[in-house]
Design a protein around this motif. Structure first.
Motif, PDB file in Angstrom:
ATOM      1  N   HIS A   1       0.986  -0.676  -0.036  1.00  0.00           N
ATOM      2  CA  HIS A   1      -0.003   0.098  -0.248  1.00  0.00           C
ATOM      3  C   HIS A   1       1.008   1.254  -0.137  1.00  0.00           C
ATOM      4  O   HIS A   1       1.969   1.682   0.714  1.00  0.00           O
ATOM      5  CB  HIS A   1      -0.384   0.329   1.230  1.00  0.00           C
ATOM      6  N   GLY A   2       0.979   2.512  -1.254  1.00  0.00           N
ATOM      7  CA  GLY A   2       1.821   3.000  -1.891  1.00  0.00           C
ATOM      8  C   GLY A   2       1.334   5.001  -1.032  1.00  0.00           C
ATOM      9  O   GLY A   2       1.881   5.550  -1.134  1.00  0.00           O
ATOM     10  N   THR A   3      -0.119   4.507  -1.177  1.00  0.00           N
ATOM     11  CA  THR A   3      -0.866   5.831  -0.498  1.00  0.00           C
ATOM     12  C   THR A   3      -1.199   6.302   0.973  1.00  0.00           C
ATOM     13  O   THR A   3      -1.643   5.788   1.363  1.00  0.00           O
ATOM     14  CB  THR A   3      -2.114   5.866  -0.802  1.00  0.00           C
ATOM     15  N   GLY A   4      -0.082   6.599   1.687  1.00  0.00           N
ATOM     16  CA  GLY A   4       0.055   7.458   2.791  1.00  0.00           C
ATOM     17  C   GLY A   4       0.912   6.691   3.772  1.00  0.00           C
ATOM     18  O   GLY A   4       1.599   6.736   4.851  1.00  0.00           O
ATOM     19  N   THR A   5      -0.172   5.553   3.441  1.00  0.00           N
ATOM     20  CA  THR A   5       0.440   4.360   5.121  1.00  0.00           C
ATOM     21  C   THR A   5       1.600   3.487   4.137  1.00  0.00           C
ATOM     22  O   THR A   5       2.306   3.310   5.710  1.00  0.00           O
ATOM     23  CB  THR A   5      -0.678   3.290   4.767  1.00  0.00           C
ATOM     24  N   GLN A   6       1.822   3.320   3.550  1.00  0.00           N
ATOM     25  CA  GLN A   6       3.326   3.106   2.766  1.00  0.00           C
ATOM     26  C   GLN A   6       4.006   1.845   4.134  1.00  0.00           C
ATOM     27  O   GLN A   6       4.810   1.951   4.337  1.00  0.00           O
ATOM     28  CB  GLN A   6       4.551   4.157   3.014  1.00  0.00           C
ATOM     29  N   ALA A   7       2.896   0.431   3.221  1.00  0.00           N
ATOM     30  CA  ALA A   7       3.418  -0.834   4.004  1.00  0.00           C
ATOM     31  C   ALA A   7       3.338  -1.861   3.136  1.00  0.00           C
ATOM     32  O   ALA A   7       2.571  -1.792   2.114  1.00  0.00           O
ATOM     33  CB  ALA A   7       2.486  -0.623   4.829  1.00  0.00           C
ATOM     34  N   VAL A   8       3.865  -2.882   3.723  1.00  0.00           N
ATOM     35  CA  VAL A   8       3.023  -4.272   2.951  1.00  0.00           C
ATOM     36  C   VAL A   8       2.842  -5.249   4.379  1.00  0.00           C
ATOM     37  O   VAL A   8       3.613  -5.462   4.571  1.00  0.00           O
ATOM     38  CB  VAL A   8       4.760  -4.595   1.981  1.00  0.00           C
ATOM     39  N   ILE A   9       1.845  -5.879   3.313  1.00  0.00           N
ATOM     40  CA  ILE A   9       1.569  -7.410   4.535  1.00  0.00           C
ATOM     41  C   ILE A   9       1.887  -8.540   3.009  1.00  0.00           C
ATOM     42  O   ILE A   9       1.678  -8.798   2.298  1.00  0.00           O
ATOM     43  CB  ILE A   9      -0.043  -7.490   4.363  1.00  0.00           C
ATOM     44  N   THR A  10       2.657  -9.627   4.592  1.00  0.00           N
ATOM     45  CA  THR A  10       2.635 -11.162   3.214  1.00  0.00           C
ATOM     46  C   THR A  10       1.715 -12.237   4.665  1.00  0.00           C
ATOM     47  O   THR A  10       1.389 -11.553   5.218  1.00  0.00           O
ATOM     48  CB  THR A  10       4.294 -11.307   3.787  1.00  0.00           C
ATOM     49  N   VAL A  11       1.697 -13.416   3.703  1.00  0.00           N
ATOM     50  CA  VAL A  11       0.867 -14.165   4.798  1.00  0.00           C
ATOM     51  C   VAL A  11       1.784 -14.957   4.782  1.00  0.00           C
ATOM     52  O   VAL A  11       2.740 -15.054   4.329  1.00  0.00           O
ATOM     53  CB  VAL A  11      -0.406 -14.813   3.803  1.00  0.00           C
ATOM     54  N   ASN A  12       2.152 -16.349   5.532  1.00  0.00           N
ATOM     55  CA  ASN A  12       2.606 -16.859   6.526  1.00  0.00           C
ATOM     56  C   ASN A  12       1.769 -18.551   6.040  1.00  0.00           C
ATOM     57  O   ASN A  12       1.337 -18.678   7.237  1.00  0.00           O
ATOM     58  CB  ASN A  12       3.435 -16.733   7.401  1.00  0.00           C
ATOM     59  N   ALA A  13       1.506 -19.221   5.288  1.00  0.00           N
ATOM     60  CA  ALA A  13       0.279 -20.489   5.022  1.00  0.00           C
ATOM     61  C   ALA A  13       0.858 -21.015   5.899  1.00  0.00           C
ATOM     62  O   ALA A  13      -0.489 -21.625   6.538  1.00  0.00           O
ATOM     63  CB  ALA A  13       0.202 -20.879   3.589  1.00  0.00           C
ATOM     64  N   GLY A  14       2.248 -21.710   6.227  1.00  0.00           N
ATOM     65  CA  GLY A  14       2.968 -22.614   6.784  1.00  0.00           C
ATOM     66  C   GLY A  14       2.477 -22.855   8.832  1.00  0.00           C
ATOM     67  O   GLY A  14       2.567 -23.353   9.324  1.00  0.00           O
ATOM     68  N   SER A  15       2.275 -20.659   8.942  1.00  0.00           N
ATOM     69  CA  SER A  15       1.859 -20.612  10.153  1.00  0.00           C
ATOM     70  C   SER A  15       0.477 -19.567  10.567  1.00  0.00           C
ATOM     71  O   SER A  15       0.363 -19.381  11.877  1.00  0.00           O
ATOM     72  CB  SER A  15       2.950 -19.047  10.685  1.00  0.00           C
ATOM     73  N   ASN A  16      -0.521 -20.566   9.299  1.00  0.00           N
ATOM     74  CA  ASN A  16      -1.636 -19.341  10.088  1.00  0.00           C
ATOM     75  C   ASN A  16      -1.243 -17.883  10.568  1.00  0.00           C
ATOM     76  O   ASN A  16      -2.082 -17.366  11.499  1.00  0.00           O
ATOM     77  CB  ASN A  16      -2.432 -20.637  10.929  1.00  0.00           C
ATOM     78  N   THR A  17      -1.216 -17.216  10.105  1.00  0.00           N
ATOM     79  CA  THR A  17      -0.348 -15.891  10.182  1.00  0.00           C
ATOM     80  C   THR A  17      -0.178 -15.169   9.387  1.00  0.00           C
ATOM     81  O   THR A  17       0.013 -15.304   7.596  1.00  0.00           O
ATOM     82  CB  THR A  17       1.021 -15.539  11.691  1.00  0.00           C
ATOM     83  N   MET A  18      -0.294 -14.156   9.265  1.00  0.00           N
ATOM     84  CA  MET A  18       0.119 -12.244   8.789  1.00  0.00           C
ATOM     85  C   MET A  18       0.931 -11.518   9.301  1.00  0.00           C
ATOM     86  O   MET A  18       1.094 -11.584  10.415  1.00  0.00           O
ATOM     87  CB  MET A  18      -0.577 -12.001   7.612  1.00  0.00           C
ATOM     88  N   THR A  19       2.143 -11.406   8.337  1.00  0.00           N
ATOM     89  CA  THR A  19       3.149  -9.916   9.220  1.00  0.00           C
ATOM     90  C   THR A  19       2.490  -8.863   8.077  1.00  0.00           C
ATOM     91  O   THR A  19       2.932  -8.696   6.867  1.00  0.00           O
ATOM     92  CB  THR A  19       4.525 -10.883   8.604  1.00  0.00           C
ATOM     93  N   LEU A  20       3.254  -7.672   8.613  1.00  0.00           N
ATOM     94  CA  LEU A  20       2.641  -6.486   8.605  1.00  0.00           C
ATOM     95  C   LEU A  20       4.152  -5.089   8.360  1.00  0.00           C
ATOM     96  O   LEU A  20       4.959  -5.688   9.360  1.00  0.00           O
ATOM     97  CB  LEU A  20       1.880  -5.358   9.427  1.00  0.00           C
ATOM     98  N   PHE A  21       4.978  -4.639   7.551  1.00  0.00           N
ATOM     99  CA  PHE A  21       5.698  -4.124   7.326  1.00  0.00           C
ATOM    100  C   PHE A  21       5.815  -2.993   6.896  1.00  0.00           C
ATOM    101  O   PHE A  21       4.758  -2.465   6.190  1.00  0.00           O
ATOM    102  CB  PHE A  21       6.977  -4.548   6.569  1.00  0.00           C
ATOM    103  N   ARG A  22       6.689  -1.892   7.222  1.00  0.00           N
ATOM    104  CA  ARG A  22       6.251  -0.635   7.186  1.00  0.00           C
ATOM    105  C   ARG A  22       7.233  -0.209   6.167  1.00  0.00           C
ATOM    106  O   ARG A  22       8.485  -0.412   6.480  1.00  0.00           O
ATOM    107  CB  ARG A  22       6.782   0.634   8.760  1.00  0.00           C
ATOM    108  N   ILE A  23       7.067   0.736   5.329  1.00  0.00           N
ATOM    109  CA  ILE A  23       8.480   1.019   4.091  1.00  0.00           C
ATOM    110  C   ILE A  23       9.069   1.761   4.484  1.00  0.00           C
ATOM    111  O   ILE A  23       8.676   2.881   4.832  1.00  0.00           O
ATOM    112  CB  ILE A  23       7.742   1.046   3.173  1.00  0.00           C
ATOM    113  N   ASN A  24      10.001   2.587   4.303  1.00  0.00           N
ATOM    114  CA  ASN A  24      11.366   3.475   4.923  1.00  0.00           C
ATOM    115  C   ASN A  24      11.151   3.662   2.875  1.00  0.00           C
ATOM    116  O   ASN A  24      11.669   3.219   2.489  1.00  0.00           O
ATOM    117  CB  ASN A  24      12.497   3.201   5.053  1.00  0.00           C
TER     118      ASN A  24
END
Length: 427
Positions: free
Chosen positions: A102-125
């Motif tokens: 997501h590049g508008t204002g938020t500047q972040a990226v999300i990944t799924v982790n299928a083997g862990s039943n989770t997803m992870t949030l990262f902030r972009i510099n």
């Protein structure tokens, strides 16, 4: 004078603890530095290793001329996964949207982790967009084997679809502030769609292909593939979203494919219209109309001659055309759709190498020029094209990640890699 902590200083202070022959390098937090900063940066591209032992997001500098420089492999804190196939191969998650930026204002990226039943949030510099900082801990997706994530236009909500035994959707509020928890479950958004699946799921038939929001964020839509062997059609599942609370309607609207289509997969909107172009490995593609406040309808199937498994798609604002990848035919098809007539034309098909196995792709505008980027799982590479006009996607370069991964001891496997997102930050 007090020291002012910032995201940039946080990233720059991460120490490097081992250096072997220059690059790659490994930082204390587990980040692998694949290559140096090299010239002016206009953004970053992201895909993931999706390795079942430890998932990494691979970040790549994108330069103003569209060329790429690999930078980092950053641990997601989760594990990748691979669905059960008749013959083991690429397309591990059977999905589009496993990495969502997501590049508008938020500047972040999300990944799924299928083997862990989770997803992870990262902030972009934004000054160095291949540098990511994980926000909070990976969040449980309230189901099994998450495969695709949708990110709202405002950047405040993410919804994920689970493909395993506990299948369905769940939504989360998103906070990208450093030090925050990142994801917070939104009440009344866990919705079960019983596919009768296992964990990991058997596929690609009878699995979700993609999850997105409608253009106004008023509805959540998931494409579910049918089963060709039994002639069982898939569907688009559509939930209404309550303004203010974000709660999902208790039941979803089931929209069956148009005649001739069977396996809805990747959904791409025709901007500023209710039109959804949906890839369909059974026939090529199909057209639907979905928008808040109207009755959704399946319009027609769009056969693609010679297609084998067309399953990923994106749209170019410069040409007004869709681009769809076929992992088995090793092609990218450029398709035009008129509105409101909804006439379709195959503009051109681009043949890739026989071992390319193209999966996710993205189109981005960089310095007023559109570029197409294709993840070639079979070659562990990203192939880029400069889009000079309709029917004029010209190869730019092909960047191989396999040798870098091998040198770094990073497990990058042709059968596992998934996802492709690109965020433009400047100049």
């Amino acid at each position: 004078m007090a020291f002012k902590f910032s995201l940039i200083s946080y990233v720059l202070l991460l120490p490097i603890i081992s250096i072997v022959n220059g690059f790659p390098e490994t930082r204390r937090d587990g980040t692998i530095v694949l290559g140096p900063a090299n010239g002016t940066v206009a953004g970053s591209a992201y895909f993931m290793s999706n390795d079942p032992t430890a998932n990494y997001i691979i970040t790549t500098d994108v330069h103003p001329d569209g060329t790429l420089s690999p930078r980092f492999a950053i641990p997601t804190g989760g594990k990748g996964g691979h669905g059960i196939q008749t013959v083991l191969g690429p397309n591990a998650l059977f999905s589009d949207g496993s990495v969502r930026g997501h590049g508008t204002g938020t500047q972040a990226v999300i990944t799924v982790n299928a083997g862990s039943n989770t997803m992870t949030l990262f902030r972009i510099n934004t000054d160095s967009p291949s540098e990511l900082v994980q926000i909070g801990e990976p969040v449980d997706t309230a189901g099994d084997f998450p495969t695709s994530v949708a990110y709202s236009r405002q950047g405040t909500t993410a919804c994920v679809v689970n493909a395993g035994k506990r299948s369905g959707v769940a939504c989360f509020a998103v906070n990208t502030t450093v030090g925050s928890t990142g994801f917070t479950p939104i009440p009344d958004t866990i919705r079960t769609v019983d596919l009768g699946q296992t964990t990991p799921p058997h596929g690609p038939p009878n699995t979700p292909g993609h999850i997105i929001f409608t253009e106004d964020d008023g509805q959540l839509v998931v494409a579910y593939r049918g089963v060709p062997e039994t002639n069982t059609p898939g569907m688009l599942a559509i939930w209404n979203i309550t303004a203010g609370t974000g709660a999902l309607s208790t039941n979803f609207t089931r929209l069956l494919p148009p005649p001739g289509a069977l396996e809805p997969s990747s959904i791409t909107r025709l901007p500023n219209t209710p039109v959804f172009m949906v890839t369909d490995p059974f026939v090529g593609a199909s057209i639907y109309e979905v928008e808040t406040g109207i009755t959704p309808k399946a319009v027609k199937a769009v056969p693609i001659a010679g297609q084998k498994f067309t399953s990923w798609s994106l749209f170019s604002m410069q040409t007004g055309n869709f681009y769809m990848s076929d992992i088995d035919a090793n092609t990218v098809t450029e398709l035009n759709v008129t509105f409101p007539a909804l006439d379709t034309t195959i503009v051109k098909q681009y043949q890739l190498d026989s071992d390319a196995a193209p999966e996710d792709l993205t189109v981005s505008t960089i310095v007023n020029q559109d570029y197409l980027y294709v993840l070639e799982a079979g070659k562990l590479s990203v192939k880029s094209f400069i889009i000079k006009g309709a029917g004029q996607a010209t190869p730019l370069e092909e960047v191989a990640y396999g040798p870098l991964a091998k040198k770094a001891g990073l497990n990058l496997d042709t059968n596992n890699v998934m996802g492709m997102s690109l965020i433009v930050t400047g100049p």
